[in-house]
Design an enzyme around this catalytic site. Structure first.
Site, PDB file in Angstrom:
ATOM      1  CG  ASP A 135      -1.843  -1.124   1.345  1.00  0.00           C
ATOM      2  OD1 ASP A 135      -2.112  -1.737   0.296  1.00  0.00           O
ATOM      3  OD2 ASP A 135      -2.322  -1.393   2.454  1.00  0.00           O
ATOM      4  CG  ASP A 137       1.174   3.115   4.689  1.00  0.00           C
ATOM      5  OD1 ASP A 137      -0.051   2.908   4.796  1.00  0.00           O
ATOM      6  OD2 ASP A 137       2.024   2.212   4.725  1.00  0.00           O
TER       7      ASP A 137
END
Length: 210
Positions: A135, A137
């Protein structure tokens, strides 16, 4: 002695000596420091001359919480310094593609934002931390109330990116997940130096919110 700015959660610091680790620290922690890796600032109540930090290992489960003396800081990088960082690795990971995609959206907010997590670690240090499923962040500094409606709009704008994007709103009292604040739950989890709290409004102090 070098003077550094205020140290905040998600900042990356260099200089923690392996000799300062507790005797029972796993061997991989000293190995990581020996390679010259930075540590990441975490939230915790500590003495004024110390900083709560975390050490990353090569494996996802390898995370070690410890303390760092402020006098040992040799270099400091904040998430906002990484927005324009150039990636020189061999892989064009989805998280880095997403960073380029959403930069105009984040810039249009008119607020300070930056890169944290694995992408921030790799951009700042050059050590491999990303993979194809990582992901992206981000942190968004929100000193004033960032409305739930505005949060929901931002979540929707970030959905088109090539990977999942997780944003943490940095309020004066701690950090709260953008997606959670954009939701419908009456209370949200606020990460503070005192631990995690359930709270109605992350921008109110704990005493005001009680």
């Amino acid at each position: 002695m070098k003077r550094f700015g205020a140290v905040q959660p998600h900042d990356l610091l260099w200089g923690l000596p392996a000799r300062a680790l507790p005797a029972d620290a796993p061997l991989w922690v000293a190995d990581a420091l020996g390679l010259g890796q930075p540590v990441v600032v975490r939230r915790a109540l500590v003495a004024a001359d110390q900083i709560a930090v975390g050490v990353r290992g090569q494996q996802r489960e390898q995370r070690y919480a410890t303390l760092m003396n402020r006098v040992d800081i040799q270099h400091q990088i904040s998430p906002e310094q990484l927005i324009a960082a150039e990636f020189e690795g061999d892989h064009d990971w989805p998280a880095l593609k997403a960073l380029k995609q959403i930069k105009p959206v984040m810039d249009d907010l008119g607020l300070v934002w930056g890169v944290s997590g694995s992408a921030g670690f790799e951009l700042a240090s050059g050590f491999s931390a990303l993979h194809a499923g990582s992901d992206l962040d981000l942190i968004l500094r929100t000193p004033q109330l960032f409305s739930r409606n505005h949060s929901a709009q931002l979540v929707a704008q970030l959905e088109y990116a090539v990977c999942r994007i997780d944003v943490q709103l940095q309020t004066p009292n701690g950090g709260v997940a953008l997606r959670e604040w954009a939701g419908t739950a009456h209370q949200v989890l606020l990460k503070t130096d005192h631990g995690v709290r359930l709270i109605d409004n992350p921008w109110l102090s704990i005493e005001q919110a009680a």
